[in-house]
Design a protein around this motif. Structure first.
Motif, mmCIF file in Angstrom:
data_model
loop_
_atom_site.group_PDB
_atom_site.id
_atom_site.type_symbol
_atom_site.label_atom_id
_atom_site.label_comp_id
_atom_site.label_asym_id
_atom_site.label_seq_id
_atom_site.Cartn_x
_atom_site.Cartn_y
_atom_site.Cartn_z
ATOM 1 N N MET A 384 0.861 -1.188 0.000
ATOM 2 C CA MET A 384 0.000 0.000 0.000
ATOM 3 C C MET A 384 0.899 1.241 0.000
ATOM 4 S SD MET A 384 -2.954 0.990 2.766
ATOM 5 C CE MET A 384 -3.700 -0.626 2.581
ATOM 6 N N VAL A 385 0.587 2.222 -0.832
ATOM 7 C CA VAL A 385 1.420 3.409 -0.950
ATOM 8 C C VAL A 385 1.486 4.138 0.385
ATOM 9 C CG1 VAL A 385 -0.505 4.838 -1.769
ATOM 10 C CG2 VAL A 385 1.858 5.497 -2.290
ATOM 11 N N GLN A 386 2.706 4.604 0.733
ATOM 12 C CA GLN A 386 2.915 5.309 1.991
ATOM 13 C C GLN A 386 3.653 6.623 1.723
ATOM 14 O OE1 GLN A 386 1.641 4.391 4.763
ATOM 15 N NE2 GLN A 386 1.159 2.214 4.428
ATOM 16 N N ARG A 387 3.268 7.633 2.492
ATOM 17 C CA ARG A 387 3.958 8.918 2.428
ATOM 18 C C ARG A 387 5.203 8.812 3.306
ATOM 19 N NH1 ARG A 387 1.050 14.835 2.812
ATOM 20 N NH2 ARG A 387 2.963 16.104 2.654
ATOM 21 N N THR A 388 6.383 8.898 2.675
ATOM 22 C CA THR A 388 7.632 8.507 3.328
ATOM 23 C C THR A 388 8.650 9.640 3.318
ATOM 24 O OG1 THR A 388 7.257 6.215 2.616
ATOM 25 C CG2 THR A 388 9.489 6.787 3.317
ATOM 26 N N LEU A 389 9.341 9.815 4.452
ATOM 27 C CA LEU A 389 10.479 10.725 4.525
ATOM 28 C C LEU A 389 11.733 9.894 4.256
ATOM 29 C CD1 LEU A 389 11.503 13.605 5.138
ATOM 30 C CD2 LEU A 389 11.735 12.900 7.540
ATOM 31 N N ILE A 390 12.428 10.195 3.142
ATOM 32 C CA ILE A 390 13.579 9.403 2.715
ATOM 33 C C ILE A 390 14.737 9.616 3.686
ATOM 34 C CG2 ILE A 390 15.211 8.986 0.842
ATOM 35 C CD1 ILE A 390 12.347 8.130 0.229
ATOM 36 N N ARG A 391 15.445 8.552 4.016
ATOM 37 C CA ARG A 391 16.541 8.608 4.965
ATOM 38 C C ARG A 391 17.697 9.466 4.440
ATOM 39 N NH1 ARG A 391 20.867 4.212 5.736
ATOM 40 N NH2 ARG A 391 21.957 6.205 5.969
ATOM 41 N N PRO A 392 18.524 10.040 5.287
ATOM 42 C CA PRO A 392 19.683 10.812 4.841
ATOM 43 C C PRO A 392 20.802 9.871 4.387
ATOM 44 C CG PRO A 392 19.625 10.750 7.220
ATOM 45 C CD PRO A 392 18.361 10.084 6.758
ATOM 46 N N PRO A 393 21.602 10.280 3.426
ATOM 47 C CA PRO A 393 22.696 9.420 2.954
ATOM 48 C C PRO A 393 23.869 9.404 3.919
ATOM 49 C CG PRO A 393 22.700 11.492 1.758
ATOM 50 C CD PRO A 393 21.485 11.519 2.639
ATOM 51 N N ALA A 394 24.709 8.373 3.760
ATOM 52 C CA ALA A 394 25.899 8.265 4.608
ATOM 53 C C ALA A 394 27.100 8.948 3.968
ATOM 54 C CB ALA A 394 26.224 6.797 4.873
ATOM 55 N N ALA A 395 27.155 8.976 2.657
ATOM 56 C CA ALA A 395 28.281 9.592 1.957
ATOM 57 C C ALA A 395 28.015 11.077 1.743
ATOM 58 C CB ALA A 395 28.519 8.891 0.625
ATOM 59 N N ARG A 396 28.997 11.758 1.171
ATOM 60 C CA ARG A 396 28.874 13.184 0.934
ATOM 61 C C ARG A 396 27.788 13.472 -0.101
ATOM 62 N NH1 ARG A 396 34.014 16.339 -1.405
ATOM 63 N NH2 ARG A 396 34.934 15.414 0.495
ATOM 64 N N ILE A 397 27.054 14.536 0.088
ATOM 65 C CA ILE A 397 26.078 15.004 -0.889
ATOM 66 C C ILE A 397 26.736 16.074 -1.748
ATOM 67 C CG2 ILE A 397 23.854 16.129 -1.232
ATOM 68 C CD1 ILE A 397 22.964 15.044 1.444
ATOM 69 N N GLY A 398 26.769 15.846 -3.057
ATOM 70 C CA GLY A 398 27.331 16.854 -3.941
ATOM 71 C C GLY A 398 28.622 16.412 -4.599
ATOM 72 N N PRO A 399 29.194 17.283 -5.430
ATOM 73 C CA PRO A 399 30.378 16.942 -6.231
ATOM 74 C C PRO A 399 31.657 16.879 -5.386
ATOM 75 C CG PRO A 399 29.776 19.231 -6.587
ATOM 76 C CD PRO A 399 28.706 18.639 -5.732
ATOM 77 N N ILE A 400 32.736 16.421 -6.024
ATOM 78 C CA ILE A 400 34.039 16.336 -5.374
ATOM 79 C C ILE A 400 35.045 17.153 -6.188
ATOM 80 C CG2 ILE A 400 33.533 14.084 -4.400
ATOM 81 C CD1 ILE A 400 35.225 12.826 -6.587
ATOM 82 N N SER A 401 36.223 17.353 -5.635
ATOM 83 C CA SER A 401 37.248 18.131 -6.325
ATOM 84 C C SER A 401 37.994 17.248 -7.329
ATOM 85 C CB SER A 401 38.248 18.693 -5.316
ATOM 86 O OG SER A 401 38.999 17.643 -4.725
ATOM 87 N N PRO A 402 38.660 17.856 -8.329
ATOM 88 C CA PRO A 402 39.453 17.070 -9.284
ATOM 89 C C PRO A 402 40.539 16.244 -8.606
ATOM 90 C CG PRO A 402 39.104 19.288 -10.120
ATOM 91 C CD PRO A 402 38.595 19.282 -8.713
ATOM 92 N N GLU A 403 41.140 16.748 -7.544
ATOM 93 C CA GLU A 403 42.182 16.004 -6.833
ATOM 94 C C GLU A 403 41.602 14.764 -6.170
ATOM 95 O OE1 GLU A 403 41.643 19.249 -6.539
ATOM 96 O OE2 GLU A 403 43.377 19.994 -7.669
ATOM 97 N N GLU A 404 40.417 14.903 -5.566
ATOM 98 C CA GLU A 404 39.770 13.740 -4.941
ATOM 99 C C GLU A 404 39.408 12.698 -5.991
ATOM 100 O OE1 GLU A 404 37.552 15.744 -1.061
ATOM 101 O OE2 GLU A 404 36.647 15.968 -3.055
ATOM 102 N N ARG A 405 38.936 13.144 -7.141
ATOM 103 C CA ARG A 405 38.592 12.216 -8.221
ATOM 104 C C ARG A 405 39.845 11.478 -8.705
ATOM 105 N NH1 ARG A 405 34.264 11.869 -11.905
ATOM 106 N NH2 ARG A 405 33.358 13.727 -10.952
ATOM 107 N N ARG A 406 40.950 12.221 -8.857
ATOM 108 C CA ARG A 406 42.189 11.611 -9.334
ATOM 109 C C ARG A 406 42.679 10.540 -8.357
ATOM 110 N NH1 ARG A 406 47.080 12.642 -7.890
ATOM 111 N NH2 ARG A 406 46.456 14.594 -6.874
#
Length: 524
Positions: A384-406
């Motif tokens: 049955m459909v439920q109105r749900t508050l989605i849990r917060p993520p454990a990892a970072r939200i958003g982009p990373i720097s070029p150095e972190e990607r490298r």
């Protein structure tokens, strides 16, 4: 390990009449390969929902593949950052303990700039998807099919774009011969395909086609502690060519379908595939292409692969595909235009109703991070459909720097496997050798013909060669004999005998006269 014991992914807490989030909403792993859809307007939380699903699958030991349209999913590779609104949400849904973490991410990029190069060959793409990619007409698609058939029959590999270009040029030269076997191959159709190949090359297709080609097993890696790899495709630049983006992802699904064995309904998926901006897959797609999508989505479930479409509007997905998506997460939709109002009604009608609220009304009232959730329960029945508050993520939200990607790429398990392109002998090289051999053979034939001409001139007495003497009458003896033979004047047997007698008598009388004269001289 603990991943093997995990049976579900925690999505969030559902709200009831007293406005508290009391019930945990979970996606059962045994039904995660029944596919799903995440929809909602821009800014309503679709990307974060995709992120928490990817985290949950990875923790359960299930590899994930997803396209990163805006660069936000790259944050999965980094430890989450503590923020007040995240802790408040975790407390609201009774997520205890709420811990931050980072995940095993492998970055990929068709252009080889923000990730490891990802390639396939022309042959693996096939004529259907390639025709879709270049938007070919029916007649041009027929020529493309002939090109692949001819390459197979003549043992030539079609690996990169120059192979296909060389094959098409060869077909144009042999149009009459090939047309007698397979049907008309017009130079106009070949020329149109060559022009489309040029456009595709300018859009970066030459980066995508070649070797080493992607090995599907590299998308299905797990770490030593049992977590599944999260494969993130950098798609911000790729989105400048939506047709290439959608065709590539469709090819990847087809490859998974063809290579993976049948497993039925496993306890958890072998791989989960997220298709962001899913409307690009179906926009202006020919019927044959849509049918192929329907077939793959319907049958790939038995290979243990779950496919999740992410898009703004549920109307972006054809009904035949939408009907196969068992797990649904619907974020807020706006309902200002008639089309948006229709989308709201469509989304509401796909859920199993909940008597506590009106689904269509709730869709327009959801806050950021809230969603209507319906997943498959025991025996595969939609909840049955439920109105749900989605849990917060454990990892970072958003982009990373070029150095972190490298740094992430340097530690990647596929580092060095795909970075250097390989160009082995294929159709282009084979046809080039044939052309060189044909040119050499023609040059040799021309040389022999010239030598033969000079010899003929020498035999005919022309030029600076030898000449024959003239034995009188302006003609040589052989010439006179040939002239006699050419006039047809032939002696009869009787005439030849008489002339022989006359010559004999004449000769005898002559000798006697000579002897008589000489004898009389000697007597004197």
């Amino acid at each position: 390990m603990w991943q093997d014991e995990q049976k579900s992914i925690f999505l969030g807490g559902s709200r009831h009449n007293d406005d508290s989030y009391q019930k945990a909403e979970e996606l059962l792993l045994r039904y995660a390969n029944r596919h799903g859809i995440i929809t909602g307007a821009t800014g309503t939380g679709k990307t974060v929902t995709l992120q928490i699903l990817a985290e949950g699958f990875s923790n359960a030991g299930v590899p994930v593949f997803c396209a990163d349209i805006k660069g936000d999913l790259a944050g999965l590779s980094q430890m989450g950052v503590s923020q007040d609104f995240l802790h408040k949400r975790a407390a609201a849904i009774k997520l205890e303990p709420y811990e931050f973490g980072e995940f095993p991410v492998i970055f990929w990029d068709l252009f080889g700039e923000q990730g490891h190069p990802i390639r396939t060959t022309i042959s693996e793409m096939g004529p259907l998807l390639l025709s879709r990619l270049m938007n070919l007409s029916e007649a041009q698609e027929g020529v493309m099919n002939i090109a692949f058939r001819l390459a197979d029959e003549e043992g030539m590999l079609l690996l990169d774009m120059k192979d296909l270009q060389a094959m098409l040029a060869n077909m144009a030269e042999r149009a009459q011969e090939i047309g007698a076997r397979y049907g008309n191959v017009s130079r106009q159709s070949v020329g149109a395909i060559q022009r489309q190949l040029l456009v595709l090359e300018q859009q970066g297709g030459n980066y995508f086609f070649g070797e080493p080609a992607l090995t599907i097993a590299d998308l299905m890696r797990t770490t030593r502690d049992g977590r599944g790899a999260i494969n993130v495709l950098a798609a911000d630049k790729l989105m400048n060519n939506p047709r290439l983006y959608s065709t590539f992802l469709m090819w990847l699904l087809s490859e998974l379908f063809e290579e993976l064995p049948e497993v039925g309904d496993p306890d958890k998926p072998k791989l989960v595939f997220f298709f962001d901006e899913a409307h690009l897959l179906f926009n202006d797609a020919p019927r044959a292409f849509v049918e192929r999508i329907e077939q793959v989505v319907r049958l790939i479930r038995s290979k243990g692969v779950g496919v999740y479409f992410v898009t703004q509007n549920p109307l972006d997905v054809p009904e035949t595909v939408l009907a196969q998506l068992g797990n649904r997460i619907q974020h807020a939709l706006r309902a200002y235009t008639p089309r948006e109002q229709k989308a709201v009604r469509t989304a509401a009608d796909t859920f199993r109703p909940n008597p506590e609220f009106d689904c269509a009304t709730a869709i327009t009232q959801l806050g950021t991070g809230e969603a209507l959730v319906s997943v498959l329960e025991e025996k595969g029945i939609p909840s049955m459909v439920q109105r749900t508050l989605i849990r917060p993520p454990a990892a970072r939200i958003g982009p990373i720097s070029p150095e972190e990607r490298r740094r992430v790429m340097e530690l990647s398990p596929v580092h060095g496997l795909y970075d250097q392109a390989i160009d082995r002998e294929s159709a282009y090289e084979i046809l080039q050798k044939r052309a060189e051999q044909a040119a050499q053979a023609k040059e040799e034939d021309d040389r022999r013909a010239e030598q033969e001409r000079l010899r003929n001139d020498d035999r005919g007495g022309g030029g600076g060669g030898w000449t024959l003497p003239d034995f009188g009458g302006g003609r040589s003896q052989p010439q006179r004999e040939r002239r006699t033979r050419s006039t047809g004047n032939r002696q009869t047997v009787a005439e030849a005998a008489i002339k022989s007698v006359v010559r004999t008598v004449g000769s005898t009388l002559g000798r006697e006269l000579v002897r008589g004269i000489l004898g009389s001289l000697r007597k004197r």
